[in-house]
Scaffold this active site. Sequence first.
Site, PDB file in Angstrom:
ATOM      1  N   SER A  10     -23.458 -84.099 -35.782  1.00  0.00           N
ATOM      2  CA  SER A  10     -22.199 -84.844 -35.805  1.00  0.00           C
ATOM      3  C   SER A  10     -22.182 -85.772 -37.002  1.00  0.00           C
ATOM      4  O   SER A  10     -23.012 -86.695 -37.105  1.00  0.00           O
ATOM      5  CB  SER A  10     -22.049 -85.679 -34.534  1.00  0.00           C
ATOM      6  OG  SER A  10     -21.026 -86.634 -34.744  1.00  0.00           O
ATOM      7  N   HIS A  35     -20.294 -80.723 -36.621  1.00  0.00           N
ATOM      8  CA  HIS A  35     -19.481 -81.329 -35.557  1.00  0.00           C
ATOM      9  C   HIS A  35     -18.671 -82.485 -36.140  1.00  0.00           C
ATOM     10  O   HIS A  35     -19.217 -83.398 -36.763  1.00  0.00           O
ATOM     11  CB  HIS A  35     -20.397 -81.811 -34.436  1.00  0.00           C
ATOM     12  CG  HIS A  35     -19.688 -82.269 -33.207  1.00  0.00           C
ATOM     13  ND1 HIS A  35     -19.169 -81.396 -32.277  1.00  0.00           N
ATOM     14  CD2 HIS A  35     -19.418 -83.510 -32.743  1.00  0.00           C
ATOM     15  CE1 HIS A  35     -18.612 -82.086 -31.286  1.00  0.00           C
ATOM     16  NE2 HIS A  35     -18.742 -83.379 -31.548  1.00  0.00           N
ATOM     17  N   ASP A  37     -16.081 -85.367 -35.285  1.00  0.00           N
ATOM     18  CA  ASP A  37     -15.562 -86.185 -34.180  1.00  0.00           C
ATOM     19  C   ASP A  37     -14.296 -86.921 -34.591  1.00  0.00           C
ATOM     20  O   ASP A  37     -14.351 -87.870 -35.384  1.00  0.00           O
ATOM     21  CB  ASP A  37     -16.628 -87.215 -33.756  1.00  0.00           C
ATOM     22  CG  ASP A  37     -17.709 -86.587 -32.901  1.00  0.00           C
ATOM     23  OD1 ASP A  37     -17.365 -85.906 -31.918  1.00  0.00           O
ATOM     24  OD2 ASP A  37     -18.901 -86.781 -33.220  1.00  0.00           O
ATOM     25  N   MET A  39     -11.338 -89.347 -33.663  1.00  0.00           N
ATOM     26  CA  MET A  39     -10.989 -90.407 -32.696  1.00  0.00           C
ATOM     27  C   MET A  39      -9.744 -91.145 -33.176  1.00  0.00           C
ATOM     28  O   MET A  39      -9.580 -91.388 -34.375  1.00  0.00           O
ATOM     29  CB  MET A  39     -12.141 -91.400 -32.576  1.00  0.00           C
ATOM     30  CG  MET A  39     -13.462 -90.751 -32.220  1.00  0.00           C
ATOM     31  SD  MET A  39     -14.715 -91.986 -31.927  1.00  0.00           S
ATOM     32  CE  MET A  39     -16.173 -90.936 -31.796  1.00  0.00           C
ATOM     33  N   HIS A  74     -14.038 -81.796 -32.636  1.00  0.00           N
ATOM     34  CA  HIS A  74     -13.948 -82.390 -31.288  1.00  0.00           C
ATOM     35  C   HIS A  74     -12.844 -83.432 -31.323  1.00  0.00           C
ATOM     36  O   HIS A  74     -13.026 -84.510 -31.880  1.00  0.00           O
ATOM     37  CB  HIS A  74     -15.319 -83.009 -30.946  1.00  0.00           C
ATOM     38  CG  HIS A  74     -15.336 -83.772 -29.667  1.00  0.00           C
ATOM     39  ND1 HIS A  74     -16.388 -84.600 -29.307  1.00  0.00           N
ATOM     40  CD2 HIS A  74     -14.438 -83.839 -28.652  1.00  0.00           C
ATOM     41  CE1 HIS A  74     -16.129 -85.138 -28.130  1.00  0.00           C
ATOM     42  NE2 HIS A  74     -14.962 -84.713 -27.712  1.00  0.00           N
ATOM     43  N   MET A  76     -10.794 -86.236 -29.912  1.00  0.00           N
ATOM     44  CA  MET A  76     -10.708 -87.301 -28.897  1.00  0.00           C
ATOM     45  C   MET A  76      -9.413 -88.051 -29.205  1.00  0.00           C
ATOM     46  O   MET A  76      -9.435 -89.185 -29.714  1.00  0.00           O
ATOM     47  CB  MET A  76     -11.929 -88.214 -28.990  1.00  0.00           C
ATOM     48  CG  MET A  76     -13.194 -87.542 -28.464  1.00  0.00           C
ATOM     49  SD  MET A  76     -14.706 -88.344 -29.011  1.00  0.00           S
ATOM     50  CE  MET A  76     -14.929 -87.505 -30.580  1.00  0.00           C
ATOM     51  N   MET A 145     -19.593 -83.708 -22.124  1.00  0.00           N
ATOM     52  CA  MET A 145     -19.974 -85.007 -22.682  1.00  0.00           C
ATOM     53  C   MET A 145     -21.099 -85.595 -21.826  1.00  0.00           C
ATOM     54  O   MET A 145     -20.946 -85.743 -20.609  1.00  0.00           O
ATOM     55  CB  MET A 145     -18.783 -85.974 -22.673  1.00  0.00           C
ATOM     56  CG  MET A 145     -17.646 -85.613 -23.603  1.00  0.00           C
ATOM     57  SD  MET A 145     -18.114 -85.393 -25.320  1.00  0.00           S
ATOM     58  CE  MET A 145     -18.746 -87.016 -25.744  1.00  0.00           C
ATOM     59  N   PHE A 151     -18.343 -93.340 -29.342  1.00  0.00           N
ATOM     60  CA  PHE A 151     -19.365 -93.918 -30.220  1.00  0.00           C
ATOM     61  C   PHE A 151     -20.608 -93.035 -30.257  1.00  0.00           C
ATOM     62  O   PHE A 151     -20.956 -92.420 -29.242  1.00  0.00           O
ATOM     63  CB  PHE A 151     -19.766 -95.318 -29.724  1.00  0.00           C
ATOM     64  CG  PHE A 151     -18.594 -96.249 -29.654  1.00  0.00           C
ATOM     65  CD1 PHE A 151     -18.153 -96.924 -30.792  1.00  0.00           C
ATOM     66  CD2 PHE A 151     -17.881 -96.405 -28.473  1.00  0.00           C
ATOM     67  CE1 PHE A 151     -17.026 -97.746 -30.744  1.00  0.00           C
ATOM     68  CE2 PHE A 151     -16.754 -97.231 -28.413  1.00  0.00           C
ATOM     69  CZ  PHE A 151     -16.335 -97.899 -29.549  1.00  0.00           C
ATOM     70  N   ASP A 183     -22.845 -82.906 -25.728  1.00  0.00           N
ATOM     71  CA  ASP A 183     -22.578 -83.905 -26.768  1.00  0.00           C
ATOM     72  C   ASP A 183     -22.886 -85.305 -26.249  1.00  0.00           C
ATOM     73  O   ASP A 183     -22.240 -85.778 -25.314  1.00  0.00           O
ATOM     74  CB  ASP A 183     -21.089 -83.791 -27.145  1.00  0.00           C
ATOM     75  CG  ASP A 183     -20.689 -84.672 -28.316  1.00  0.00           C
ATOM     76  OD1 ASP A 183     -21.535 -85.393 -28.856  1.00  0.00           O
ATOM     77  OD2 ASP A 183     -19.491 -84.615 -28.683  1.00  0.00           O
ATOM     78  N   GLY A 185     -26.308 -88.350 -26.986  1.00  0.00           N
ATOM     79  CA  GLY A 185     -27.679 -88.731 -26.639  1.00  0.00           C
ATOM     80  C   GLY A 185     -28.687 -87.607 -26.715  1.00  0.00           C
ATOM     81  O   GLY A 185     -29.763 -87.691 -26.120  1.00  0.00           O
ATOM     82  N   GLY A 205     -25.966 -86.500 -33.388  1.00  0.00           N
ATOM     83  CA  GLY A 205     -25.520 -87.383 -34.460  1.00  0.00           C
ATOM     84  C   GLY A 205     -26.639 -88.281 -34.925  1.00  0.00           C
ATOM     85  O   GLY A 205     -27.319 -88.008 -35.921  1.00  0.00           O
TER      86      GLY A 205
END
Length: 227
Positions: A10, A35, A37, A39, A74, A76, A145, A151, A183, A185, A205
């Site tokens: 990411s 990836h 992201d 937002m 992705h 969001m 997720m 974040f 996605d 952690g 990420g």
Amino acid sequence: MTKQFIISPSILSADFTKLGEEIQSVIHAGADWIHFDVMDNHYVPNLTFGPMICKALKPLALTVGHKPVPIDVHLMVEPVDALAQAFAVAGADLISFHPDAVRHVHRSIQSIKSSGCKVGLVFNPAEPIGVLSEVIEELDLILIMSVNPGFGGQSFIDASLNKIERVRKLIDASGKPIHLEVDGGIKIENIRLVADAGADAFVAGSAIFGQKDYAGVIQRMRDALKG
Ligand code: DX5
Ligand code: ZN
């Protein structure tokens, strides 16, 4: 045949002062997908980048590796449909959205497919997966997720493992070649556990961009996934 696992770094955790170089480095380091992201400070409390940045980076994704590296978008965001079309034009290969961000899930899926992109549905930690019984056959990817979206750098929520196991059963029952991506952690230390629950694609990420040696991290993830 050994299972093909996908590592999708990411770029949310990349150094934005040199995003192009970061994309090149992570492709040289062995990224399978990139990836991306997106937002909007509405669906999630953070704001990142849009189709113009995707379009600017696309030539790198096409030319830096031995083969083109798919851009895994992705979303969001809310609403979804118009922005998804803009990402299709900007070079996205796969576009995933959250079903709770749209009014007509099936329509949004069809709209992305008709733009020529692959389509995924994303489920937040507290989002039920019931809608899959209605639309699973239409999907190329299901993204679970394992943190709340918004974040990078958060800790993996262990309860996601149970959801991954349930989705794996649904995918197997469908008989379709649908990717199960996770996605949030993901680290060298837990990637195997997540694969054992049924995932075959992993967003990472901070675990990758937080280290100097991207290739070393990706290789250690692949080693953890082996055997
Ligand atoms: C969170 C994003 C993730 C994030 C993952 O909303 O969807 O893709 O970048 O970051 P890490 O791997 O640091 O948890
Ligand atoms: Zn993401």
